[in-house]
Design a protein around this motif. Structure first.
Motif, PDB file in Angstrom:
ATOM      1  N   SER A  46       0.837  -1.206   0.000  1.00  0.00           N
ATOM      2  CA  SER A  46       0.000   0.000   0.000  1.00  0.00           C
ATOM      3  C   SER A  46       0.869   1.252   0.000  1.00  0.00           C
ATOM      4  N   GLN A  94      -8.522   0.360  -0.334  1.00  0.00           N
ATOM      5  CA  GLN A  94      -8.700  -0.963   0.244  1.00  0.00           C
ATOM      6  C   GLN A  94     -10.116  -1.138   0.808  1.00  0.00           C
ATOM      7  N   ASP A 174      -6.103  -0.884  -4.563  1.00  0.00           N
ATOM      8  CA  ASP A 174      -5.549  -1.506  -3.364  1.00  0.00           C
ATOM      9  C   ASP A 174      -6.528  -2.557  -2.838  1.00  0.00           C
ATOM     10  N   GLU A 175      -6.252  -3.791  -3.116  1.00  0.00           N
ATOM     11  CA  GLU A 175      -7.142  -4.896  -2.720  1.00  0.00           C
ATOM     12  C   GLU A 175      -8.604  -4.557  -2.968  1.00  0.00           C
TER      13      GLU A 175
END
Ligand code: ATP
Ligand code: MG
Lengths: 253, 303
Positions: A46, A94, A174-175
């Protein structure tokens, strides 16, 4: 097709106060490819992603060394306008983070702050991006209701639509699927496949199958270092290093 | 098994006792409130035997000691509204802008220092603020604007603003600061500037908190007694200029109560004024409550 270099990370070191979160990262990212960042939790994925759109500028105690070139221009050059840089590099976080506004306003937000006034264009763009984020059919009847009424997975797809609405060159994810069910995940993966025609995509994921499915290039990080990077196929079938192989096969530790 | 169910029983009893105790305590404070309210109305309503409710509220003359007396509290109501209004014009922008600065622009260091200082302003006793208005501000105004008296609407509003700024600033700052960083990042990542992020995302998301802060600050100003008694000038007239003296309701009540004959007409008229004041503050607090509930969901369910 000739590969064209989009982002070049050169000898990047990153510190949170005295803690060195990234060590000597050098990595090339090519246009119209999907690059996956994998690695155990806390290895700095990240952090690196947030270096690319200078989101780390918000942290007062961070220090950064090295260069990141976007289309041959160093984004950490003092002359660079961070605001227009971020417009070119979209980001999906995320955790889904829709604004407490209507679904329409969420997607239109980026256009509004970037000075678009044309209502018809905006409505068209909102519809198009919601369609490509596979959300339009679910929300078209309540487009002016609050985005907070959506489920987590719908919110995440809304955030993806929101990022695409300003038509960035690069999309950082991010994810993006960590809060999604398998069906929504599959939709997002299909979306990523389509998107790479237009965008350059970097995706962080903890899911090895996902990295294998969606990405062209995979980069494996460990403790703030880039351990190995190669074509996804190669990384997953014949990794050069033992460490990479252990992580991918789940024998890590 | 038996043992645990036994102790379960005794725990149940303890729970019950605790619950009843808390219930009684809260009942006591509610009862006090109810009693005060009843008393207020009982002492205030008899004035309606002397004047009609219309003449009382909209009567332009407040000469309670004349013969025959005139009990029109309209000038007092206007006085209260005027000081509250003018002070809000000063305190809302200052309070909210300071809050925005502290939450969004100030460095951690500045924030750490300035916020407690602003909050400390709230603990200044009102008599001290009134004193300051009387001895420093009044002569100053008199000289600069060349007016007969420095004790007037403007001075009172200034002092009241001084008192409500800490409330407004501190509560707004909490509201703004508690907007999730994720929202801020989402906005910046879309190419919004810091200012656009503040005005389009952060302020709307903290609007309920800011509104509550403003109303609480204003209700502090409308109910404040000592400051208006000391610096408002005390003339029961409807002000036409910022520099006219005024006599807000609390000032009138506290200044005259000692002289009003017990259970006389004047006495009842003062209590009726208190009823009106009470209804005003009640309205403010209900509004604050309503707004903070209505928009609460916005903040809470963002993540
Ligand atoms: N704001 C911060 N301040 C200080 N240290 C931080 C901060 N953010 C991250 N770190 C540290 O930097 C390291 C890398 O964090 P990062 O969030 O990049 O990991 P990650 O690879 O994304 O992990 P995950 O897969 O769990 O999301 C971690 O050790 C973390 O504790
Ligand atoms: Mg992470």
């Amino acid at each position: 097709m000739e590969k064209s270099l989009k982002i070049a990370i050169k000898e990047l070191n990153f510190f949170y106060r005295d803690f060195k979160a990234l060590t000597d990262i050098s990595l090339d990212v090519y246009a119209h490819e999907v690059t996956a960042f994998i690695g155990p939790s806390g290895c700095g994925k990240s952090t690196l992603l947030r270096c690319l759109n200078r989101m780390n500028d918000l942290i007062s105690y961070r220090r950064i060394e090295g260069k990141i070139l976007l289309d041959d221009q160093n984004i950490y050059d003092p002359n660079v306008d961070v605001v227009s840089l971020r417009r070119r590099i979209g980001m999906v976080f995320q955790k889904p983070n829709p604004f407490p506004k209507s679904i329409f306003e969420n997607v239109a937000y980026g256009m509004r702050v970037n000075g678009f006034k044309d209502k018809a264009y905006m409505a068209q763009q909102v519809e198009t991006t919601l369609k490509s984020a596979a959300l339009w059919d679910e929300v078209k009847d309540r487009i002016h209701e609050s985005a907070l009424g959506l489920s987590g997975g719908q919110q995440q797809r809304l955030c993806i639509a929101r990022a695409m609405a300003v038509e960035p060159d690069v999309l950082l994810m991010d994810e993006p699927c960590s809060a999604l069910d398998p069906i929504a995940t599959q939709k997002i993966e299909e979306l990523i496949h389509q998107l790479k025609e237009t965008y350059t995509i970097i995706i962080v994921t903890h899911n090895m199958q996902q990295a294998a499915r969606v990405s062209d290039i995979t980069a494996f990080f460990y403790l703030g270092e880039l351990v190995e990077t190669d074509k996804t196929n190669t990384i997953f079938t014949r990794p050069k290093l033992r460490q990479t192989e252990d992580y991918i096969t789940g024998r890590f530790g | 098994m038996i043992k645990s169910s036994n102790s379960g029983k005794s725990r149940c009893r303890t729970e019950k006792i605790i619950r009843i105790t808390f219930f009684c305590i809260s009942l006591a404070s509610i009862a006090t409130l109810v009693l005060i309210t009843i008393f207020l109305f009982m002492e205030g309503l008899p004035v309606l035997k002397e004047v009609s409710i219309n003449d009382f509220i909209f009567g332009k003359y407040w000469y309670p000691t004349d013969d025959p007396p005139a009990f029109g509290i309209f000038p007092l109501i206007v006085g209260s509204i005027a000081v509250t209004g003018v002070s809000s014009v000063i305190s809302i922008p200052l309070g909210v802008l300071t809050a925005i600065y502290l939450a969004e622009a100030a460095s951690t260091n500045v924030r750490q220092w300035v916020k407690p200082i602003v909050e400390l302003m709230a603990v200044l006793p009102s008599v001290v603020i009134g004193f300051f208005g009387m001895v420093i501000i009044a002569p100053f105004l008199q000289e600069v604007f060349d007016i007969p008296t420095g004790l007037n609407l403007f001075n009172a509003s200034l002092m009241l603003a001084f008192m409500s700024i800490p409330t407004i600033c501190s509560i707004s700052e909490d509201a703004i600061f508690s907007v999730p960083t994720e929202l801020k990042e989402a906005s910046l990542a879309l190419g919004a500037t810091h200012w656009e992020t503040i005005s389009r995302v952060i302020l709307p998301a903290s609007l309920s908190g800011i509104t509550t802060a403003i109303i609480l600050g204003m209700s502090r100003a409308i109910g404040e007694t000592m400051v208006v008694l000391m610096v408002a000038g005390g003339a029961a007239i409807i002000p036409i200029s910022l520099f006219d003296p005024v006599r807000p309701m609390p000032a009138s009540i506290v200044a005259e109560m000692a002289e009003a004959p017990f259970r006389g007409d004047h006495y009842h008229a003062l209590f009726a004024t208190a009823v009106v004041l009470f209804l005003f503050t009640l309205l403010f607090n209900l509004a604050a409550d309503h707004i903070s509930h209505k928009y609460k969901q916005v903040g809470a369910s963002t993540l």
